[in-house]
Structure formats: C-alpha cells, structure tokens
Motif scaffolding. Structure first.
Motif, PDB file in Angstrom:
ATOM      1  N   PRO A  89       4.349   8.114  -6.292  1.00 51.02           N
ATOM      2  CA  PRO A  89       2.975   7.624  -6.108  1.00 51.02           C
ATOM      3  C   PRO A  89       2.141   7.668  -7.384  1.00 51.02           C
ATOM      4  CG  PRO A  89       3.208   9.809  -5.159  1.00 51.02           C
ATOM      5  CD  PRO A  89       4.588   9.376  -5.610  1.00 51.02           C
ATOM      6  N   ALA A  90       1.067   6.879  -7.350  1.00 48.88           N
ATOM      7  CA  ALA A  90       0.093   6.922  -8.439  1.00 48.88           C
ATOM      8  C   ALA A  90      -0.549   8.309  -8.446  1.00 48.88           C
ATOM      9  CB  ALA A  90      -0.970   5.847  -8.215  1.00 48.88           C
ATOM     10  N   ARG A  91      -1.161   8.662  -9.552  1.00 46.41           N
ATOM     11  CA  ARG A  91      -1.796   9.982  -9.665  1.00 46.41           C
ATOM     12  C   ARG A  91      -3.162   9.867 -10.308  1.00 46.41           C
ATOM     13  NH1 ARG A  91       1.541  14.084  -8.587  1.00 46.41           N
ATOM     14  NH2 ARG A  91       3.740  13.563  -8.406  1.00 46.41           N
ATOM     15  N   ARG A  92      -4.047  10.720  -9.843  1.00 49.36           N
ATOM     16  CA  ARG A  92      -5.333  10.935 -10.504  1.00 49.36           C
ATOM     17  C   ARG A  92      -5.245  12.369 -11.005  1.00 49.36           C
ATOM     18  NH1 ARG A  92      -9.040   8.851  -7.140  1.00 49.36           N
ATOM     19  NH2 ARG A  92      -9.310   7.045  -8.492  1.00 49.36           N
ATOM     20  N   GLY A  93      -5.055  12.501 -12.320  1.00 46.84           N
ATOM     21  CA  GLY A  93      -4.742  13.818 -12.872  1.00 46.84           C
ATOM     22  C   GLY A  93      -3.363  14.211 -12.372  1.00 46.84           C
ATOM     23  N   ASP A  94      -3.274  15.377 -11.722  1.00 49.22           N
ATOM     24  CA  ASP A  94      -1.996  15.828 -11.150  1.00 49.22           C
ATOM     25  C   ASP A  94      -1.900  15.554  -9.654  1.00 49.22           C
ATOM     26  OD1 ASP A  94      -1.050  16.785 -13.570  1.00 49.22           O
ATOM     27  OD2 ASP A  94      -1.899  18.778 -13.267  1.00 49.22           O
ATOM     28  N   THR A  95      -2.927  14.925  -9.073  1.00 49.42           N
ATOM     29  CA  THR A  95      -2.978  14.709  -7.632  1.00 49.42           C
ATOM     30  C   THR A  95      -2.427  13.340  -7.249  1.00 49.42           C
ATOM     31  OG1 THR A  95      -4.981  16.058  -7.567  1.00 49.42           O
ATOM     32  CG2 THR A  95      -4.510  14.713  -5.627  1.00 49.42           C
ATOM     33  N   PRO A  96      -1.384  13.288  -6.404  1.00 46.70           N
ATOM     34  CA  PRO A  96      -0.882  11.993  -5.938  1.00 46.70           C
ATOM     35  C   PRO A  96      -1.949  11.297  -5.090  1.00 46.70           C
ATOM     36  CG  PRO A  96       0.651  13.769  -5.378  1.00 46.70           C
ATOM     37  CD  PRO A  96      -0.605  14.412  -5.875  1.00 46.70           C
ATOM     38  N   ILE A  97      -2.077   9.984  -5.273  1.00 50.00           N
ATOM     39  CA  ILE A  97      -3.058   9.207  -4.508  1.00 50.00           C
ATOM     40  C   ILE A  97      -2.406   7.929  -3.990  1.00 50.00           C
ATOM     41  CG2 ILE A  97      -5.084  10.094  -5.754  1.00 50.00           C
ATOM     42  CD1 ILE A  97      -5.070   7.461  -7.377  1.00 50.00           C
ATOM     43  N   ALA A  98      -2.980   7.391  -2.921  1.00 49.19           N
ATOM     44  CA  ALA A  98      -2.527   6.106  -2.387  1.00 49.19           C
ATOM     45  C   ALA A  98      -3.013   5.001  -3.319  1.00 49.19           C
ATOM     46  CB  ALA A  98      -3.087   5.903  -0.983  1.00 49.19           C
ATOM     47  N   HIS A  99      -2.242   3.926  -3.414  1.00 50.26           N
ATOM     48  CA  HIS A  99      -2.624   2.822  -4.285  1.00 50.26           C
ATOM     49  C   HIS A  99      -1.848   1.563  -3.893  1.00 50.26           C
ATOM     50  CE1 HIS A  99      -4.354   0.952  -7.748  1.00 50.26           C
ATOM     51  NE2 HIS A  99      -3.174   0.586  -8.194  1.00 50.26           N
ATOM     52  N   VAL A 100      -2.437   0.417  -4.184  1.00 48.46           N
ATOM     53  CA  VAL A 100      -1.782  -0.864  -3.909  1.00 48.46           C
ATOM     54  C   VAL A 100      -1.091  -1.368  -5.171  1.00 48.46           C
ATOM     55  CG1 VAL A 100      -2.160  -3.278  -3.264  1.00 48.46           C
ATOM     56  CG2 VAL A 100      -3.454  -1.464  -2.124  1.00 48.46           C
ATOM     57  N   VAL A 101       0.163  -1.804  -5.021  1.00 46.12           N
ATOM     58  CA  VAL A 101       0.903  -2.433  -6.126  1.00 46.12           C
ATOM     59  C   VAL A 101       1.515  -3.726  -5.623  1.00 46.12           C
ATOM     60  CG1 VAL A 101       1.451  -0.283  -7.336  1.00 46.12           C
ATOM     61  CG2 VAL A 101       3.029  -1.154  -5.629  1.00 46.12           C
ATOM     62  N   GLU A 102       1.889  -4.587  -6.547  1.00 46.14           N
ATOM     63  CA  GLU A 102       2.605  -5.813  -6.212  1.00 46.14           C
ATOM     64  C   GLU A 102       3.991  -5.733  -6.833  1.00 46.14           C
ATOM     65  OE1 GLU A 102       0.011  -9.049  -7.322  1.00 46.14           O
ATOM     66  OE2 GLU A 102      -1.062  -8.865  -5.432  1.00 46.14           O
ATOM     67  N   VAL A 103       4.994  -5.917  -5.992  1.00 42.64           N
ATOM     68  CA  VAL A 103       6.389  -5.774  -6.395  1.00 42.64           C
ATOM     69  C   VAL A 103       7.064  -7.146  -6.357  1.00 42.64           C
ATOM     70  CG1 VAL A 103       8.606  -4.713  -5.800  1.00 42.64           C
ATOM     71  CG2 VAL A 103       6.470  -3.441  -5.426  1.00 42.64           C
ATOM     72  N   GLN A 107       0.887  -1.162   0.000  1.00 41.72           N
ATOM     73  CA  GLN A 107       0.000   0.000   0.000  1.00 41.72           C
ATOM     74  C   GLN A 107       0.922   1.208   0.000  1.00 41.72           C
ATOM     75  OE1 GLN A 107      -3.535   0.464   0.113  1.00 41.72           O
ATOM     76  NE2 GLN A 107      -2.994   2.607  -0.166  1.00 41.72           N
ATOM     77  N   VAL A 108       0.998   1.906  -1.135  1.00 43.64           N
ATOM     78  CA  VAL A 108       1.859   3.078  -1.279  1.00 43.64           C
ATOM     79  C   VAL A 108       1.016   4.313  -0.971  1.00 43.64           C
ATOM     80  CG1 VAL A 108       3.304   4.419  -2.858  1.00 43.64           C
ATOM     81  CG2 VAL A 108       3.242   1.922  -3.043  1.00 43.64           C
ATOM     82  N   SER A 109       1.511   5.150  -0.065  1.00 40.35           N
ATOM     83  CA  SER A 109       0.783   6.365   0.304  1.00 40.35           C
ATOM     84  C   SER A 109       0.871   7.395  -0.817  1.00 40.35           C
ATOM     85  CB  SER A 109       1.372   6.964   1.582  1.00 40.35           C
ATOM     86  OG  SER A 109       2.624   7.577   1.310  1.00 40.35           O
ATOM     87  N   ALA A 110       0.113   8.460  -0.674  1.00 38.58           N
ATOM     88  CA  ALA A 110       0.149   9.551  -1.644  1.00 38.58           C
ATOM     89  C   ALA A 110       1.496  10.266  -1.624  1.00 38.58           C
ATOM     90  CB  ALA A 110      -0.986  10.543  -1.366  1.00 38.58           C
ATOM     91  N   THR A 111       2.299  10.043  -0.576  1.00 43.80           N
ATOM     92  CA  THR A 111       3.636  10.641  -0.515  1.00 43.80           C
ATOM     93  C   THR A 111       4.722   9.670  -0.980  1.00 43.80           C
ATOM     94  OG1 THR A 111       3.907  10.018   1.807  1.00 43.80           O
ATOM     95  CG2 THR A 111       2.998  12.219   1.364  1.00 43.80           C
ATOM     96  N   GLY A 112       4.330   8.437  -1.379  1.00 44.88           N
ATOM     97  CA  GLY A 112       5.291   7.476  -1.910  1.00 44.88           C
ATOM     98  C   GLY A 112       5.909   6.555  -0.879  1.00 44.88           C
ATOM     99  N   VAL A 113       5.392   6.570   0.347  1.00 43.17           N
ATOM    100  CA  VAL A 113       5.915   5.731   1.422  1.00 43.17           C
ATOM    101  C   VAL A 113       5.129   4.418   1.471  1.00 43.17           C
ATOM    102  CG1 VAL A 113       6.210   5.579   3.931  1.00 43.17           C
ATOM    103  CG2 VAL A 113       6.622   7.747   2.753  1.00 43.17           C
ATOM    104  N   PRO A 114       5.816   3.275   1.598  1.00 38.87           N
ATOM    105  CA  PRO A 114       5.095   2.013   1.760  1.00 38.87           C
ATOM    106  C   PRO A 114       4.455   1.966   3.149  1.00 38.87           C
ATOM    107  CG  PRO A 114       7.464   1.613   1.556  1.00 38.87           C
ATOM    108  CD  PRO A 114       7.251   3.085   1.532  1.00 38.87           C
ATOM    109  N   GLU A 115       3.111   1.960   3.189  1.00 45.03           N
ATOM    110  CA  GLU A 115       2.413   1.987   4.479  1.00 45.03           C
ATOM    111  C   GLU A 115       2.112   0.586   5.002  1.00 45.03           C
ATOM    112  OE1 GLU A 115      -0.914   4.586   3.592  1.00 45.03           O
ATOM    113  OE2 GLU A 115       0.165   6.221   4.584  1.00 45.03           O
TER     114      GLU A 115
END
Length: 119
Positions: A97-111, A61-69
């Motif tokens: 982080p992922a973005r919706r338009g220009d806004t950073p958003i939290a999102h889940v990724v698999e690494v 779960q990556v936060s809107a600031t790019g930190v793994p939460e």
C-alpha cells in the motif's frame, strides 16, 4: 502475510498531493504502490482465436492492507472479454500500500493490463 517471490515492482506514482485551495499538504504522502502478488491475466480464448489484442487501464482502490477494494475499467480495450479478464486478474492481485510517513493508507491507482499475441 503473503509470500513474496520477488521484490515489489512499482506500478504507479501519484502526482504531488495538493489541497483544494491548491496549496501543498502539510504532511506529504508517499504514493508509490507496488505489487506483492502481480496480476496474472489469462488470454481469453475467443480473443486469441480472433487475433484481438488490447490494453485495459484498470482503476483500483487499494486498501491500507494492500487489498484491491474497488476495481473498475478506467479505459476499455474495446473488447469486453479482455476488459473482464483484466478486472478478474487485478481483483486477485495484492499490493504494497501507499504510505504517509510510515503509516499505510488507502489510495487509488491505475494499472495497465496489456493483452498481446506473440508470434
């Protein structure tokens, strides 16, 4: 801000977002997530001595600031030492982080974290 030694590398692309009714969202989100600080796993000594290799798929779960939460094993390598080292390495990573338009958003990724012995 963290120093960036090289351009971010795309690590995951999410499928198109759809609402529960199966209709596309009105505002599509851009879910490409890239590393700012790439995971640097250390090969566990016991696994190296025994010749154990494997692939760990880590859900983040990556936060809107790019930190793994939240970090968890999505698919185990079958070896606890490899799984634990993959989790540790991803916790220390930082992401664009992922973005919706220009806004950073939290999102889940698999690494994927691959442990491979070199001959």
């Amino acid at each position: 801000a963290l120093p960036i030694s090289s351009p971010p590398v795309v690590v995951a692309n999410a499928p198109s977002s759809v609402t529960p009714a199966g209709k596309p969202q009105e505002t599509p989100a851009h879910f490409d997530v890239a590393y700012l600080v790439k995971p640097q796993p250390a090969y566990p000594a016991m696994a190296r001595r025994l010749g154990i290799e494997g692939l760990v798929l880590v859900r983040v779960q990556v936060s809107a600031t790019g930190v793994p939460e939240q970090v968890s094993v999505a698919k185990s390598s079958g070896t606890g030492a490899l799984d634990e080292e993959a989790l540790r390495a991803v916790r220390e990573s930082r992401f664009e982080p992922a973005r919706r338009g220009d806004t950073p958003i939290a999102h889940v990724v698999e690494v994927p974290i691959r442990f491979r012995l070199k001959n």
